[in-house]
Design a protein around this motif. Structure first.
Motif, short mmCIF file in Angstrom:
data_model
loop_
_atom_site.label_atom_id
_atom_site.label_comp_id
_atom_site.label_asym_id
_atom_site.label_seq_id
_atom_site.Cartn_x
_atom_site.Cartn_y
_atom_site.Cartn_z
N ASP A 1 -2.54 -8.66 -3.83
CA ASP A 1 -1.10 -8.43 -3.85
C ASP A 1 -0.41 -9.34 -4.87
OD1 ASP A 1 -1.30 -6.49 -1.95
OD2 ASP A 1 -0.73 -7.77 -0.27
N GLN A 2 -0.90 -10.57 -5.00
CA GLN A 2 -0.31 -11.50 -5.95
C GLN A 2 -0.53 -11.03 -7.38
OE1 GLN A 2 -2.10 -15.27 -4.96
NE2 GLN A 2 -1.02 -15.43 -3.01
N ILE A 3 -1.68 -10.44 -7.64
CA ILE A 3 -1.97 -9.93 -8.98
C ILE A 3 -1.12 -8.70 -9.28
CG2 ILE A 3 -3.74 -8.80 -10.38
CD1 ILE A 3 -3.99 -11.78 -10.36
N VAL A 4 -0.89 -7.85 -8.28
CA VAL A 4 -0.03 -6.68 -8.47
C VAL A 4 1.37 -7.12 -8.89
CG1 VAL A 4 1.11 -4.76 -7.29
CG2 VAL A 4 -1.31 -5.20 -6.88
N HIS A 5 1.90 -8.16 -8.23
CA HIS A 5 3.21 -8.69 -8.58
C HIS A 5 3.19 -9.25 -10.00
CE1 HIS A 5 7.15 -10.55 -7.85
NE2 HIS A 5 6.68 -11.61 -8.48
N LEU A 6 2.11 -9.94 -10.35
CA LEU A 6 1.98 -10.54 -11.67
C LEU A 6 1.93 -9.46 -12.75
CD1 LEU A 6 1.56 -13.30 -13.13
CD2 LEU A 6 -0.88 -12.83 -13.03
N ILE A 7 1.20 -8.39 -12.50
CA ILE A 7 1.10 -7.30 -13.47
C ILE A 7 2.47 -6.66 -13.69
CG2 ILE A 7 0.15 -4.99 -13.84
CD1 ILE A 7 -2.36 -5.91 -12.36
#
Length: 300
Positions: free
Chosen positions: A282-288
Motif C-alpha cells: 500500500d505504501q508503494i501504491v501511494h508512492l507511485i
C-alpha cells in the motif's frame, strides 16, 4: 584517406555487432543456468564504514542458509547498481523506494524486505510554535517552509499531502496562493529551529529528524506543536533481480526476516532494535501515485 576512414568505420561496426551478438548468445545461455554465487551490492551511501565489517557475520549466515557463496560488492552507487543488475552482473542491492521504482522501469525486480523499528515512524509532520495555529485548518495565509526540492520527507510527501488535503494544485501550494510565503530552508534542523525561533509559522519536517533533535536536547518537546502528518514513508530495503530462481529469492527473504544480530543492526542503522520486515504494498501504491502526479524524475 577517405576510403581508409570508411574501411575503419565499417570494421568498428562489424566488431561492435559481433560483440553484441556474442553477448546476446551468452546471455541467452546464462539465463538458463543456476547461479553459483549470490552477488549483493554494498552501496557507497549504505550507512557508515563500520557496516562493512558488520557484513562478515551477515554474509557467513546467509551463505550457510542458502548453501552457496555470497559476494559483497562495495562502493557502488544506486545507478551503477541498477545497471549492473540489468546487465546480469548483480543479484541483490539496497535501495530506497524511489530506487526500486527507478529499477523496475528497466527490468523485473522484487522488493525482498524493508527495515522497521517500533520506535521509528518514518513520515512527515507539520509543526508550528505559534499559539494561534492549533490545527491544519489554521495554516492558510501563514509562512511555510519546505526543506529542499529533492527532499522526500521535506518536500515530496508534504507537498502531495497538502495538494490532496486542501484540493490544491502544485502551483497553488508553491507560489504563495495558499500560504503567505513559501521558503526552502535547506535542512531539517534549520526548519525545526526556524519554527521554534519564529522564522517560519509552519514547517514540514521528518518525524525522525524531529525526534532526534528533541532527544539530543537541542529543543524541548514543548517548543513545537505537531499539527498533522503525511502517509508513512516506506523505509529502504533489499531489491532482488527478478531473474533469480523463485526458491532462492524465498530462501534469502526467509533469512533476512529471521536475522537478529543486534551488532549488525546497530552498526548499520544506528539502533539495535531495527529489523527486516516484509514490504507494505500500500505504501508503494501511494508512492507511485505521488511520483506520477508530481512528475518526479526518479533518475535525479
Amino acid at each position: 584517406m577517405k576510403k581508409w576512414v570508411v574501411v575503419c568505420l565499417l570494421g568498428l561496426v562489424f566488431v561492435f555487432l559481433t560483440a553484441c551478438d556474442r553477448d546476446e548468445a551468452e546471455e541467452s545461455v546464462g539465463s538458463n543456468l543456476e547461479p553459483t554465487e549470490l552477488r549483493i551490492a554494498l552501496l557507497v551511501d549504505d550507512g557508515n564504514p563500520l557496516s562493512v565489517a558488520a557484513f562478515d557475520d551477515f554474509r557467513a549466515g546467509l551463505e550457510a542458509h542458502i548453501g552457496m557463496p555470497v559476494r559483497i560488492i562495495e562502493d557502488a552507487t544506486h545507478l551503477v547498481g541498477i545497471e549492473a543488475m540489468r546487465a546480469g552482473n548483480l543479484d541483490i542491492m539496497w535501495g530506497s523506494p524511489f530506487v526500486y521504482l527507478l529499477a523496475r522501469e528497466v527490468m523485473d525486480v522484487e522488493r525482498l524486505v524493508t527495515t522497521d523499528n517500533p520506535a521509528s515512524i518514518n513520515k512527515t509532520v507539520f509543526i508550528t510554535a505559534q499559539d494561534d495555529i492549533q490545527t491544519m485548518a489554521d495554516i492558510q495565509e501563514r509562512s511555510f517552509a519546505f526543506i529542499s526540492p529533492s527532499s522526500t520527507s521535506g518536500y515530496f510527501y508534504p507537498l502531495y499531502h497538502l495538494m490532496n488535503t486542501f484540493n490544491l494544485t502544485r502551483m497553488e501550494v508553491e507560489a504563495g496562493n495558499f500560504f503567505r510565503t513559501v521558503a526552502f530552508s535547506g535542512g531539517q534542523n534549520t526548519s525545526i529551529t526556524g519554527v521554534v525561533h519564529g522564522d517560519f509559522d509552519v514547517a514540514a519536517v521528518g518525524n525522525l529528524n524531529l525526534s532526534i533533535l528533541i532527544a539530543s536536547g537541542i529543543i524541548d518537546a514543548d517548543d513545537v506543536r505537531i499539527l498533522g502528518a503525511t502517509e508513512i514513508i516506506p523505509f529502504p530495503g533489499y531489491i532482488a533481480s527478478g531473474d533469480l530462481p523463485r526458491d532462492l529469492i524465498e530462501a534469502v527473504r526467509a533469512f533476512l526476516l529471521a536475522y537478529d544480530n543486534e551488532s549488525y543492526f546497530n552498526a548499520r542503522f544506528g539502533t539495535a532494535d531495527t529489523r527486516f520486515v516484509l514490504p507494505c504494498d500500500d505504501q508503494i501504491v501511494h508512492l507511485i501515485s505521488m511520483a506520477e502526479v508530481l512528475e518526479i524524475d526518479l533518475s535525479e
